[in-house]
Design a protein around this motif. Structure first.
Motif, short mmCIF file in Angstrom:
data_model
loop_
_atom_site.label_atom_id
_atom_site.label_comp_id
_atom_site.label_asym_id
_atom_site.label_seq_id
_atom_site.Cartn_x
_atom_site.Cartn_y
_atom_site.Cartn_z
N PRO A 104 8.40 0.73 -5.75
CA PRO A 104 7.94 0.22 -7.79
C PRO A 104 7.87 -1.07 -7.90
N ILE A 105 6.74 -0.38 -8.94
CA ILE A 105 6.72 -1.63 -9.78
C ILE A 105 6.24 -1.70 -11.11
N ARG A 106 6.69 -2.41 -11.46
CA ARG A 106 7.13 -2.85 -13.49
C ARG A 106 5.72 -3.24 -13.74
N ARG A 107 4.99 -1.89 -14.79
CA ARG A 107 3.98 -2.52 -15.24
C ARG A 107 4.04 -3.59 -16.24
N GLY A 108 2.72 -4.04 -16.46
CA GLY A 108 3.23 -4.73 -17.83
C GLY A 108 3.78 -6.29 -17.26
N GLU A 109 4.10 -6.50 -16.56
CA GLU A 109 5.43 -7.71 -16.00
C GLU A 109 5.23 -7.98 -14.62
N ALA A 110 5.38 -8.91 -14.87
CA ALA A 110 5.45 -9.76 -12.88
C ALA A 110 6.90 -9.67 -12.31
N ASP A 111 6.70 -8.38 -11.74
CA ASP A 111 7.81 -7.86 -10.94
C ASP A 111 7.53 -8.87 -9.10
N GLU A 112 8.86 -9.77 -9.93
CA GLU A 112 8.78 -10.50 -8.13
C GLU A 112 9.87 -9.60 -7.07
N GLU A 113 9.73 -8.45 -7.67
CA GLU A 113 10.46 -7.35 -6.79
C GLU A 113 9.48 -7.01 -5.47
N ALA A 114 8.61 -6.53 -6.67
CA ALA A 114 7.62 -5.46 -5.78
C ALA A 114 6.58 -6.61 -5.10
N MET A 115 6.36 -7.58 -5.74
CA MET A 115 5.97 -8.57 -4.76
C MET A 115 6.63 -8.71 -3.07
N LYS A 116 7.96 -9.26 -3.41
CA LYS A 116 8.43 -9.33 -2.17
C LYS A 116 7.97 -8.56 -1.38
N THR A 117 8.25 -6.78 -2.11
CA THR A 117 8.31 -6.51 -0.97
C THR A 117 7.06 -6.02 -0.12
N ALA A 118 5.74 -6.31 -1.29
CA ALA A 118 4.64 -6.45 -0.85
C ALA A 118 4.82 -7.51 0.88
N GLU A 119 5.26 -8.66 0.05
CA GLU A 119 4.57 -9.68 1.60
C GLU A 119 5.55 -9.32 2.80
N MET A 120 6.78 -8.39 2.70
CA MET A 120 7.14 -8.66 3.52
C MET A 120 6.53 -7.59 4.90
N VAL A 121 6.43 -6.82 3.95
CA VAL A 121 5.60 -5.86 3.83
C VAL A 121 4.64 -6.01 5.08
N LEU A 122 3.76 -6.31 4.80
CA LEU A 122 2.22 -7.69 4.93
C LEU A 122 3.02 -8.57 6.40
N ALA A 123 4.42 -8.53 6.04
CA ALA A 123 4.58 -9.58 6.98
C ALA A 123 4.69 -9.21 8.94
N ARG A 124 5.24 -8.39 8.37
CA ARG A 124 6.02 -7.45 9.54
C ARG A 124 4.43 -6.40 9.82
N GLY A 125 3.49 -6.97 9.88
CA GLY A 125 2.07 -6.21 9.76
C GLY A 125 1.67 -4.81 9.16
N GLY A 126 2.33 -4.71 8.51
CA GLY A 126 2.54 -3.12 7.58
C GLY A 126 0.72 -3.51 6.62
N THR A 127 0.68 -2.40 6.19
CA THR A 127 -0.78 -2.58 5.66
C THR A 127 -0.06 -2.49 3.77
N ILE A 128 -0.47 -2.74 2.74
CA ILE A 128 0.02 -2.40 1.24
C ILE A 128 -1.66 -1.66 -0.05
N CYS A 129 -1.74 -0.55 -0.21
CA CYS A 129 -2.45 -0.30 -0.64
C CYS A 129 -1.74 -0.67 -2.96
N ILE A 130 -3.00 -1.94 -3.00
CA ILE A 130 -2.71 -2.72 -4.96
C ILE A 130 -4.08 -1.32 -5.18
N PHE A 131 -3.56 -1.38 -6.78
CA PHE A 131 -4.06 -1.26 -7.39
C PHE A 131 -4.60 -2.07 -8.68
N PRO A 132 -5.35 -2.71 -8.63
CA PRO A 132 -5.68 -4.15 -9.30
C PRO A 132 -5.75 -3.91 -11.05
#
Length: 260
Positions: A104-132
């Motif tokens: 989950p991500i909270r739209r319309g605000e800087a969601d630090e939890e979502a950013m942290k989750t994305a960073e941790m997935v990437l750090a373990r070699g995973g793939t993240i899809c984001i819709f700018p």
């Protein structure tokens, strides 16, 4: 939704990623279905063969987009993706979504939890899809991107795959899934220098380099190009930047970034 439930979804994505069993079954069923029922055209698939953490940056037309995009990636790259927090309100729906890669991500605000989750997935070699764009743009040309994708690219140092999807917006009418032509194109990966705490201006600058590459893929598969507007340069009125400052050096590195 309670904070406890929200945190449990993030924890699952960080620790487990995509459920492998569901991933294999879904891919075995959905890919042939997309290829025949939607006459799915997948262009540039070779560009997705990247080792390690990868950010997939794409336009957003339909709820089907994450699944169509995932069908273009190698089997060894199951994909996590962000989804609006409202989709997780129902317990059964949240349980299923998080196991097929959503968090989950909270739209319309800087969601630090979502950013942290994305960073941790990437750090373990995973793939993240984001819709700018931050939401679905169902008609016309592409929307205006938010700077979150640039921020994630800088903080993680992961390469960015520019992707465009067209036709998924025509598939659904009510509860009907109609046989409509769907196209997807994957561009060449882009790399940016890593910055632990990028400023909003720096994140916006990186986003402004990523988004035109998505627009190029979009136009190549027949998407409506954006309106061309005259640009007025304000360089002469701007104060000269300090050539030795960290921000100036980072911007210079970004300006010289090559698209591999």
């Amino acid at each position: 939704m309670t904070d406890e439930r929200l945190n449990s979804y993030h924890a699952f994505a960080r620790e487990h990623g995509v459920n492998r069993g569901l991933y294999v079954v879904a891919r075995l069923i959905l890919v042939p279905f997309f290829l025949f029922y939607f006459r799915l055209s997948r262009q540039g698939r070779k560009n997705s063969r990247i080792k390690g953490g990868t950010i997939v940056a794409a336009n957003h037309r339909s709820f089907l987009d994450p699944f169509v995009i995932g069908s273009c990636l190698p089997w060894g790259k199951p994909m996590n993706y962000v989804a609006k927090v409202e989709l997780f309100e129902k317990r059964w729906q949240g349980f299923l979504l998080v196991r097929v890669g959503a968090f989950p991500i909270r739209r319309g605000e800087a969601d630090e939890e979502a950013m942290k989750t994305a960073e941790m997935v990437l750090a373990r070699g995973g793939t993240i899809c984001i819709f700018p764009e931050g939401t679905r743009i169902r008609k016309g040309s592409l929307g205006t991107p938010k700077r979150g994708v640039g921020r994630l690219a800088l903080r993680s140092g992961a390469p960015v795959l520019p992707v465009a999807v067209s036709g998924t917006e025509n598939v659904r009418r009510g509860f009907r899934i109609r046989p409509r032509k769907v196209d997807i194109r994957v561009g060449r990966p882009m790399s940016f220098p890593q910055a632990e705490q990028p400023s909003p201006a720096l994140a916006a600058s990186v986003t402004s380099r990523i988004w035109p590459n998505i627009e190029l893929q979009w136009e190549d598969i027949g998407g409506l190009p954006p309106m061309r507007r005259a640009a007025v340069s304000a360089v002469d009125r701007a104060a000269p930047a300090d050539p030795g400052s960290p921000v100036t050096n980072t911007l210079a590195a970004i300006a010289s970034t090559t698209i591999r």
